[in-house]
Scaffold this motif. Sequence first.
Motif, PDB file in Angstrom:
ATOM      1  N   ARG A  31       0.840  -1.207   0.000  1.00 13.87           N
ATOM      2  CA  ARG A  31       0.000   0.000   0.000  1.00 13.87           C
ATOM      3  C   ARG A  31       0.874   1.256   0.000  1.00 13.87           C
ATOM      4  NH1 ARG A  31      -5.431  -0.726   1.309  1.00 13.87           N
ATOM      5  NH2 ARG A  31      -6.018  -2.591   2.478  1.00 13.87           N
ATOM      6  N   GLU A  32       1.868   1.294   0.890  1.00 13.69           N
ATOM      7  CA  GLU A  32       2.713   2.473   1.004  1.00 13.69           C
ATOM      8  C   GLU A  32       3.504   2.709  -0.280  1.00 13.69           C
ATOM      9  OE1 GLU A  32       2.652   4.534   3.625  1.00 13.69           O
ATOM     10  OE2 GLU A  32       1.086   3.268   4.468  1.00 13.69           O
ATOM     11  N   GLN A  33       4.039   1.643  -0.853  1.00 14.05           N
ATOM     12  CA  GLN A  33       4.828   1.775  -2.075  1.00 14.05           C
ATOM     13  C   GLN A  33       3.974   2.264  -3.240  1.00 14.05           C
ATOM     14  OE1 GLN A  33       8.051   1.367  -2.642  1.00 14.05           O
ATOM     15  NE2 GLN A  33       7.907   1.702  -4.852  1.00 14.05           N
ATOM     16  N   MET A  34       2.773   1.726  -3.366  1.00 13.31           N
ATOM     17  CA  MET A  34       1.899   2.117  -4.475  1.00 13.31           C
ATOM     18  C   MET A  34       1.443   3.560  -4.295  1.00 13.31           C
ATOM     19  SD  MET A  34       1.234   0.121  -6.968  1.00 13.31           S
ATOM     20  CE  MET A  34       0.528   0.468  -8.572  1.00 13.31           C
ATOM     21  N   ALA A  35       1.162   3.954  -3.080  1.00 15.12           N
ATOM     22  CA  ALA A  35       0.751   5.339  -2.834  1.00 15.12           C
ATOM     23  C   ALA A  35       1.877   6.301  -3.189  1.00 15.12           C
ATOM     24  CB  ALA A  35       0.340   5.507  -1.368  1.00 15.12           C
ATOM     25  N   LEU A  36       3.099   5.965  -2.796  1.00 18.33           N
ATOM     26  CA  LEU A  36       4.242   6.823  -3.108  1.00 18.33           C
ATOM     27  C   LEU A  36       4.454   6.917  -4.614  1.00 18.33           C
ATOM     28  CD1 LEU A  36       6.846   8.398  -2.342  1.00 18.33           C
ATOM     29  CD2 LEU A  36       8.008   6.166  -2.247  1.00 18.33           C
ATOM     30  N   SER A  37       4.480   5.777  -5.287  1.00 17.36           N
ATOM     31  CA  SER A  37       4.791   5.756  -6.719  1.00 17.36           C
ATOM     32  C   SER A  37       3.716   6.467  -7.538  1.00 17.36           C
ATOM     33  CB  SER A  37       4.940   4.307  -7.199  1.00 17.36           C
ATOM     34  OG  SER A  37       5.985   3.655  -6.511  1.00 17.36           O
ATOM     35  N   LEU A  38       2.459   6.135  -7.282  1.00 15.71           N
ATOM     36  CA  LEU A  38       1.380   6.770  -8.048  1.00 15.71           C
ATOM     37  C   LEU A  38       1.247   8.245  -7.708  1.00 15.71           C
ATOM     38  CD1 LEU A  38      -1.448   4.075  -8.094  1.00 15.71           C
ATOM     39  CD2 LEU A  38      -0.203   4.981 -10.050  1.00 15.71           C
ATOM     40  N   GLY A  39       1.343   8.568  -6.432  1.00 18.34           N
ATOM     41  CA  GLY A  39       1.208   9.962  -6.032  1.00 18.34           C
ATOM     42  C   GLY A  39       2.283  10.844  -6.620  1.00 18.34           C
ATOM     43  N   ALA A  89       9.944   9.131 -16.992  1.00 20.22           N
ATOM     44  CA  ALA A  89      10.258   7.816 -17.543  1.00 20.22           C
ATOM     45  C   ALA A  89      10.772   6.876 -16.461  1.00 20.22           C
ATOM     46  CB  ALA A  89      11.296   7.956 -18.654  1.00 20.22           C
ATOM     47  N   VAL A  90      11.523   7.421 -15.513  1.00 21.84           N
ATOM     48  CA  VAL A  90      12.037   6.599 -14.417  1.00 21.84           C
ATOM     49  C   VAL A  90      10.895   6.114 -13.530  1.00 21.84           C
ATOM     50  CG1 VAL A  90      13.548   6.564 -12.398  1.00 21.84           C
ATOM     51  CG2 VAL A  90      14.230   7.817 -14.461  1.00 21.84           C
ATOM     52  N   SER A  91      10.048   7.038 -13.098  1.00 19.81           N
ATOM     53  CA  SER A  91       8.946   6.637 -12.212  1.00 19.81           C
ATOM     54  C   SER A  91       7.948   5.744 -12.939  1.00 19.81           C
ATOM     55  CB  SER A  91       8.235   7.871 -11.646  1.00 19.81           C
ATOM     56  OG  SER A  91       7.717   8.685 -12.676  1.00 19.81           O
ATOM     57  N   SER A 424       7.614  -9.639   3.283  1.00 20.46           N
ATOM     58  CA  SER A 424       7.831  -8.510   4.186  1.00 20.46           C
ATOM     59  C   SER A 424       9.048  -7.684   3.783  1.00 20.46           C
ATOM     60  CB  SER A 424       8.000  -9.002   5.626  1.00 20.46           C
ATOM     61  OG  SER A 424       9.115  -9.881   5.717  1.00 20.46           O
ATOM     62  N   GLY A 425       9.890  -8.237   2.896  1.00 22.79           N
ATOM     63  CA  GLY A 425      11.056  -7.502   2.426  1.00 22.79           C
ATOM     64  C   GLY A 425      10.709  -6.317   1.549  1.00 22.79           C
ATOM     65  N   LEU A 426       9.420  -6.140   1.231  1.00 28.59           N
ATOM     66  CA  LEU A 426       9.006  -4.990   0.435  1.00 28.59           C
ATOM     67  C   LEU A 426       9.287  -3.663   1.133  1.00 28.59           C
ATOM     68  CD1 LEU A 426       5.587  -6.225  -1.027  1.00 28.59           C
ATOM     69  CD2 LEU A 426       7.772  -6.022  -2.213  1.00 28.59           C
ATOM     70  N   TRP A 427       9.473  -3.706   2.452  1.00 28.10           N
ATOM     71  CA  TRP A 427       9.815  -2.466   3.142  1.00 28.10           C
ATOM     72  C   TRP A 427      11.156  -1.913   2.656  1.00 28.10           C
ATOM     73  CZ3 TRP A 427       6.365   0.342   5.220  1.00 28.10           C
ATOM     74  CH2 TRP A 427       5.268  -0.217   5.900  1.00 28.10           C
ATOM     75  N   TRP A 428      12.077  -2.801   2.275  1.00 31.99           N
ATOM     76  CA  TRP A 428      13.358  -2.333   1.730  1.00 31.99           C
ATOM     77  C   TRP A 428      13.136  -1.631   0.390  1.00 31.99           C
ATOM     78  CZ3 TRP A 428      17.437  -2.096   4.729  1.00 31.99           C
ATOM     79  CH2 TRP A 428      17.521  -2.961   5.829  1.00 31.99           C
ATOM     80  N   LEU A 429      12.236  -2.176  -0.419  1.00 33.19           N
ATOM     81  CA  LEU A 429      11.909  -1.527  -1.683  1.00 33.19           C
ATOM     82  C   LEU A 429      11.296  -0.152  -1.447  1.00 33.19           C
ATOM     83  CD1 LEU A 429      11.476  -1.554  -4.779  1.00 33.19           C
ATOM     84  CD2 LEU A 429       9.298  -2.693  -4.367  1.00 33.19           C
ATOM     85  N   TYR A 430      10.440  -0.068  -0.451  1.00 37.65           N
ATOM     86  CA  TYR A 430       9.817   1.214  -0.137  1.00 37.65           C
ATOM     87  C   TYR A 430      10.865   2.237   0.291  1.00 37.65           C
ATOM     88  CZ  TYR A 430       6.944   4.677   2.286  1.00 37.65           C
ATOM     89  OH  TYR A 430       6.366   5.840   2.694  1.00 37.65           O
ATOM     90  N   GLY A 431      11.787   1.845   1.156  1.00 34.41           N
ATOM     91  CA  GLY A 431      12.840   2.751   1.580  1.00 34.41           C
ATOM     92  C   GLY A 431      13.701   3.213   0.419  1.00 34.41           C
ATOM     93  N   ALA A 432      14.051   2.277  -0.478  1.00 28.92           N
ATOM     94  CA  ALA A 432      14.844   2.650  -1.646  1.00 28.92           C
ATOM     95  C   ALA A 432      14.070   3.603  -2.550  1.00 28.92           C
ATOM     96  CB  ALA A 432      15.244   1.396  -2.421  1.00 28.92           C
ATOM     97  N   SER A 433      12.768   3.400  -2.661  1.00 27.70           N
ATOM     98  CA  SER A 433      11.942   4.272  -3.501  1.00 27.70           C
ATOM     99  C   SER A 433      11.852   5.678  -2.929  1.00 27.70           C
ATOM    100  CB  SER A 433      10.533   3.681  -3.660  1.00 27.70           C
ATOM    101  OG  SER A 433      10.581   2.434  -4.313  1.00 27.70           O
ATOM    102  N   VAL A 434      11.767   5.776  -1.596  1.00 24.98           N
ATOM    103  CA  VAL A 434      11.747   7.103  -0.977  1.00 24.98           C
ATOM    104  C   VAL A 434      13.027   7.862  -1.324  1.00 24.98           C
ATOM    105  CG1 VAL A 434      11.809   8.331   1.228  1.00 24.98           C
ATOM    106  CG2 VAL A 434      10.197   6.457   0.896  1.00 24.98           C
ATOM    107  N   LEU A 435      14.168   7.168  -1.251  1.00 24.24           N
ATOM    108  CA  LEU A 435      15.434   7.803  -1.603  1.00 24.24           C
ATOM    109  C   LEU A 435      15.481   8.169  -3.081  1.00 24.24           C
ATOM    110  CD1 LEU A 435      17.931   5.566   0.435  1.00 24.24           C
ATOM    111  CD2 LEU A 435      17.075   7.840   1.030  1.00 24.24           C
ATOM    112  N   LEU A 436      14.999   7.257  -3.940  1.00 23.51           N
ATOM    113  CA  LEU A 436      15.025   7.509  -5.381  1.00 23.51           C
ATOM    114  C   LEU A 436      14.163   8.704  -5.746  1.00 23.51           C
ATOM    115  CD1 LEU A 436      15.675   6.708  -8.340  1.00 23.51           C
ATOM    116  CD2 LEU A 436      13.667   5.188  -8.240  1.00 23.51           C
TER     117      LEU A 436
END
Length: 485
Positions: A31-39, A89-91, A424-436
């Motif tokens: 949920r958090e990752q999709m909200a960040l990416s789409l938003g 293009a990246v996002s 549950s490792g998706l939290w690492w993806l979320y953290g990397a996405s916040v930085l990206l």
Amino acid sequence: MAVPSAFHDAALAPLTSLVTTADPAGLLPAREQMALSLGWHIVLACFGVAFPAMILLAHWRGAWRGDEVAMRLARRWSKVAAVLFAIGAVSGTVLSFELGLLWPGLMGTFGDVLGLPFAFEGISFFVEAIFLGLYLYGWGRVPPKRHALFLLPMGAAGVFGTFCVLSVNAWMNDPTGFRIVGGEVVDVDPWAAMFNDQVWLQFLHMWVAAFMVVGFGVASVYAVGMLRGRLDAHHRLGFAIPFGFATAAAIAQPLVGHLLGLRVADHQPAKLAAFELATETESPSPLRLGGILVDGEPRFHLDIPYLGSIIARNSLTKPVQGLDTIPAADRPPVNITHLAFQSMVGIGTLLALAVVVYWFARWRRRDLLDPGTRFHRPFLRLVAASGVLAVVALEAGWVATEVGRQPWIVYGIMRTSEAAGDNSGLWWLYGASVLLYGAMTAGAVVVLRSMARRWREGSEDLPSPYAPEPEPLDSPARARAGAGR
């Protein structure tokens, strides 16, 4: 479409039999990752939809009317569009991988249904990139009138790509184009899924919103310049073109939103009840301004009698179905949905009033852009803030429609918890996405501010992505282009 209970039971039974009562570990990070990416990406998508039309108008004015100020605006805006397209293009690439990674239950079950619009969206992306590159390459090399034609397929590709993505979201609200037999999705009709009953109004709502975001966003930049004393022809035209598009969008959006809201009443009553903070079915229903639920009861609100029925149902007496008629397990998070919806409507109403005031003053022969006019600076301050306000309204609208559909990812068929995985490792993806996304945001701000500073200093031939160095002023190519005017 509303899902009949018999169909719902038959379709959902084979899916829910495989699901435990506990939420999977991957649900919250997904949920958090999709909200960040789409938003983040949705703002850039707006520029792909609306910015080419504004560049085209400036280019047309410059090429057909010989307006050098307009032609300079078109050239500068095209470079801004290139920067935004590059980071978009990246996002967009990140998003293309996320659906399968974050929502394996959704794509594993309905991948055959949703594949067609995603394929078209990929094609549209490449067409948009090609013609953006050609447009950037064409400065000084192609006759100006012919050069403007590159913007047509570029803009059309941006609009069609957005339509494809919106068709998937509309399908989630109106699932069609398939049957479920024995737990398997069969009889897939991808065309019916892509052109579902919800897509046209939902796309129109987003299309108009894109012109509001880009129109007010670009106009706000020139409003800030005018507040700093830059009242030259460049700033006036740079304000006028996007503000004209924003005006049309801001006035049209309430009507489009009203028509879309009427469909919500028929197809997703729980979402409408959350929008209106309707805990009980009332006839006629009031319009509830503000308020939140506290212990299941609305608090801190102002009720306007009859207006809820008029806006939501086009009637003086028809009720808004209350949350008390909907099973607790099928209700969305009410406070988030209600506050997001009212934020969207409130900001949209404020921006619509701003454009009406401006054009009313113009009709009375009072130009609010002139320093000697009363309310000159307050108006410019409001427009300077309008870009941010339009983005907030856009994000609030997406929060309202997506959170309001919960707990369903495919309305009436599949719950969001059923679509998520156990990673549950998706939290690492979320953290990397916040930085990206943080790095890309900072990079875009630095690049755009640098471009603006160099333009103010008199530099025009700034390097662009996808474009070679400009031809020298005395080159044969520029001579031929000039002869083609």
